[in-house]
Design a protein around this motif. Structure first.
Motif, short mmCIF file in Angstrom:
data_model
loop_
_atom_site.label_atom_id
_atom_site.label_comp_id
_atom_site.label_asym_id
_atom_site.label_seq_id
_atom_site.Cartn_x
_atom_site.Cartn_y
_atom_site.Cartn_z
N LYS A 1 6.95 8.87 -3.11
CA LYS A 1 6.98 10.33 -3.12
C LYS A 1 8.44 10.76 -3.20
O LYS A 1 9.35 9.93 -3.22
N THR B 1 0.80 -1.22 0.00
CA THR B 1 0.00 0.00 0.00
C THR B 1 0.84 1.28 0.00
O THR B 1 0.28 2.37 -0.02
N SER B 2 2.16 1.17 0.04
CA SER B 2 3.00 2.36 0.11
C SER B 2 2.92 3.15 -1.20
O SER B 2 2.77 2.59 -2.28
N LYS B 3 3.01 4.49 -1.07
CA LYS B 3 3.02 5.37 -2.23
C LYS B 3 4.37 6.05 -2.34
O LYS B 3 4.88 6.59 -1.36
#
Length: 223
Positions: free
Chosen positions: A84, A80-82
């Motif tokens: 950036k 689920t990490s995004k």
């Protein structure tokens, strides 16, 4: 090669020679890696080591399955990490450099698809490793497997071998599970190529940039 040299020399190799790696040498590397630390000593790592006909079967069946655009083209476990900044820029910088060396222009989707498929050939390495973990373990055990994998990579490098850890193997896991008889209560986390680097391949000239200590370390209490 001592530890300092191995840490500096290790890199992800994406083109290997066909030269075989003896089982005795693979065992020697795993014997060292089993001394890796883990939280409360649970030692959660499991690894399937493939070579010869089994490696070729796994390669052929995963590649054929991949072309069907199946539902298991994503990891079975939660991711689920995004991404950036600064992580996105670091990733894109590496990708641009690597694909430039391979000769794949930006936007060439067919060439990108073929290159991604090289993961499932272990980049022609004679030995592949597939790492799995019990599904009921938490994120800290994933960290333990990362430590175990680093131990394998350093032990291999110190013996003249090279590696490439491969998150791509957490895709198309239904085929890998079937071919290697991985139990249903385990996640297929990732893979690793193991063998002798093809030093004539341009892609192996790639050395990923590393951040200086000052960019990630904060020191407290020192005079």
């Amino acid at each position: 090669m001592d530890l300092d040299e191995a840490l500096k020399a290790r890199k992800s190799v994406r083109a290997f020679k066909a030269d075989p790696v003896p089982l005795s040498l693979v065992n020697e590397i795993l014997e060292l890696a089993r001394h890796s630390p883990s939280g409360t000593n649970i030692q959660p790592w499991k690894v399937h080591v493939v070579a010869g006909d089994v490696r070729r079967q796994l390669e052929a069946e995963v590649l054929a399955h991949r072309d069907t655009k199946p539902a298991d083209a994503v990891a079975e476990f939660p991711r689920t990490s995004k991404r950036k900044e600064p992580y996105t820029t670091r990733m894109r910088t590496l990708g641009k450099a690597m694909y430039g060396l391979i000769g794949i222009p930006k936007g060439d989707e067919a060439a990108n698809w073929r290159q991604w498929g090289r993961n499932y050939q272990f980049f022609d390495a004679p030995v592949g490793l597939i790492f799995t973990i019990d599904k009921d373990l938490d994120a800290m055990s994933f960290l333990d497997i990362g430590i175990f994998m680093q131990s394998i990579m350093l032990a291999a490098k110190s013996r003249g071998l090279d590696t490439c850890s491969q998150g791509a193997w957490n895709n198309f896991w239904t085929v890998t599970r079937r071919v290697l008889s991985v139990p249903d209560d385990e996640y297929i986390i990732c893979g690793m190529s193991l063998g002798y680097a093809d030093e004539t391949s341009p892609v192996n000239t790639l050395v990923a940039e590393r951040e200086p200590v000052a960019s990630f370390a904060t020191f407290h209490g020192f005079e």
